[in-house]
Design an enzyme around this catalytic site. Structure first.
Site, short mmCIF file in Angstrom:
data_model
loop_
_atom_site.label_atom_id
_atom_site.label_comp_id
_atom_site.label_asym_id
_atom_site.label_seq_id
_atom_site.Cartn_x
_atom_site.Cartn_y
_atom_site.Cartn_z
N GLU A 17 -5.59 -5.28 10.46
CA GLU A 17 -4.62 -4.20 10.66
C GLU A 17 -4.93 -3.47 11.97
O GLU A 17 -5.76 -2.56 11.98
CB GLU A 17 -4.69 -3.20 9.50
CG GLU A 17 -4.30 -3.79 8.16
CD GLU A 17 -3.65 -2.75 7.27
OE1 GLU A 17 -2.56 -3.03 6.77
OE2 GLU A 17 -4.22 -1.66 7.09
N GLU B 112 -7.15 4.42 7.77
CA GLU B 112 -6.98 5.86 7.50
C GLU B 112 -8.23 6.42 6.82
O GLU B 112 -8.62 7.57 7.06
CB GLU B 112 -5.71 6.09 6.66
CG GLU B 112 -4.46 5.86 7.50
CD GLU B 112 -3.23 5.44 6.73
OE1 GLU B 112 -3.18 5.59 5.50
OE2 GLU B 112 -2.29 4.94 7.39
N ASN C 200 0.87 -1.17 0.00
CA ASN C 200 0.00 0.00 0.00
C ASN C 200 0.91 1.22 0.00
O ASN C 200 1.47 1.58 1.03
CB ASN C 200 -0.89 -0.01 1.26
CG ASN C 200 -1.69 1.27 1.39
OD1 ASN C 200 -1.79 2.06 0.45
ND2 ASN C 200 -2.28 1.48 2.57
N HIS D 147 -9.65 0.86 4.70
CA HIS D 147 -8.38 1.08 5.42
C HIS D 147 -8.66 1.99 6.62
O HIS D 147 -9.48 2.90 6.54
CB HIS D 147 -7.35 1.70 4.48
CG HIS D 147 -5.97 1.71 5.06
ND1 HIS D 147 -5.56 2.65 5.97
CD2 HIS D 147 -4.92 0.87 4.89
CE1 HIS D 147 -4.30 2.39 6.32
NE2 HIS D 147 -3.88 1.31 5.68
N GLY E 167 2.07 2.15 10.62
CA GLY E 167 2.98 3.28 10.45
C GLY E 167 3.62 3.75 11.74
O GLY E 167 4.22 4.82 11.79
C1 PEP Z 1 -0.84 0.00 5.77
O1 PEP Z 1 -0.62 0.97 5.08
O2 PEP Z 1 -1.88 -0.61 5.67
C2 PEP Z 1 0.18 -0.40 6.74
C3 PEP Z 1 0.04 -1.52 7.38
O3 PEP Z 1 1.25 0.46 6.89
P1 PEP Z 1 2.66 0.13 7.62
O4 PEP Z 1 3.14 -1.18 7.07
O5 PEP Z 1 3.54 1.27 7.28
O6 PEP Z 1 2.37 0.03 9.09
#
Ligand code: PEP
Length: 248
Positions: A166, A96, A9, A94, A172
């Site tokens: 997630e 975000e 991603n 997601h 992040g």
């Molecule tokens: C994501 O963007 O879904 C994600 C898991 O980001 P990161 O790997 O940077 O934590």
């Protein structure tokens, strides 16, 4: 054995020149990778991804879509448009999008339906915030997020979808769920869906996402219910991303 899928991603990163280098680097390493690998790129770079990746070992997708088919929705992009650019996958829900753009469980479920109706495979993201984990409601939150999609689409629709667990606190942040923490939630998800349809649950690819890197991917992907990863930061450097892909 379920298949493994690693999806990058890119979020809002990249430029034509940077993407060219990154895609070249990833493609060069693909002969050593057994998992399926996708890159989910920003909308303006879908044409570049299609031109560079068509017929290659990499597939591509988008990070979001509109729940609507067409019409007066300024700034939005439909599932059919993503299909026009050869997308196989689209990330839906997601954290975000949920946190920053007000996407409710209901909207996420509508986007899931819109994606599948156009022949895209949604990568449906679910996960709890740190506060939710600390209050002991992780499973309740994930059940609610899943139920919204199952209520709209039916459990059978998950046969043509991918899930990504997630934990929001791990995205992040450099904090990764331990392999045991992640496995517990993956097993919960699979068990919950198995109560509705055992064969769909058994075949479902459930990715883990949240600060997956070259140095922690192997132990996460070794868990019995973790079938690859959704990778943010580590998907922006070819060597790091390839190491994650090789771990799957
Ligand atoms: C994501 O963007 O879904 C994600 C898991 O980001 P990161 O790997 O940077 O934590």
């Amino acid at each position: 054995m379920r298949r493994k899928l690693v999806a990058g991603n890119w979020k809002m990163h990249g430029s034509l020149a940077e993407n060219e280098r990154l895609l070249d680097g990833v493609l060069a390493g693909m002969p050593g990778v057994k998992a399926e690998v996708a890159v989910c790129v920003p909308y303006p770079y879908l044409a570049q991804a299609q031109a560079r990746l068509d017929g290659s070992a990499l597939v591509w997708g988008a990070q979001n879509l509109s729940q609507h088919g067409k019409g007066a929705f300024t700034g939005e992009v439909s599932a059919a448009m993503l299909r026009d650019f050869g997308c196989k996958y689209v990330i839906v829900g997601h954290s975000e999008r949920r946190a920053l753009y007000g996407e409710t469980d209901e909207i996420v479920a509508e986007k899931f339906v819109a994606a599948q109706a156009a022949g895209l495979i949604p990568i449906l993201c679910v996960g709890e915030t740190l506060g939710e984990r600390e209050s002991g409601v992780t499973e309740r939150v994930i059940a609610r997020q899943l139920d919204a999609v199952v209520a709209k689409s039916g459990v059978g629709a998950l046969a043509d979808a991918v899930l990504a667990y997630e934990p929001v606190w791990a995205i992040g942040t450099g904090k990764t769920a331990s392999p045991e923490q992640a496995q517990d939630v993956h097993a919960f998800i699979r068990g919950k869906l198995a109560a509705l349809d055992p064969s769909v649950a058994e075949a479902l690819v459930i990715q883990y996402g949240g600060s997956v890197k070259a140095n922690n991917a192997a132990e996460l992907f070794a868990q019995p219910d973790i079938d690859g990863g959704l990778i943010g930061g580590a998907s922006l450097a070819a060597d790091e991303f390839l190491a994650v892909c090789r771990a799957a």
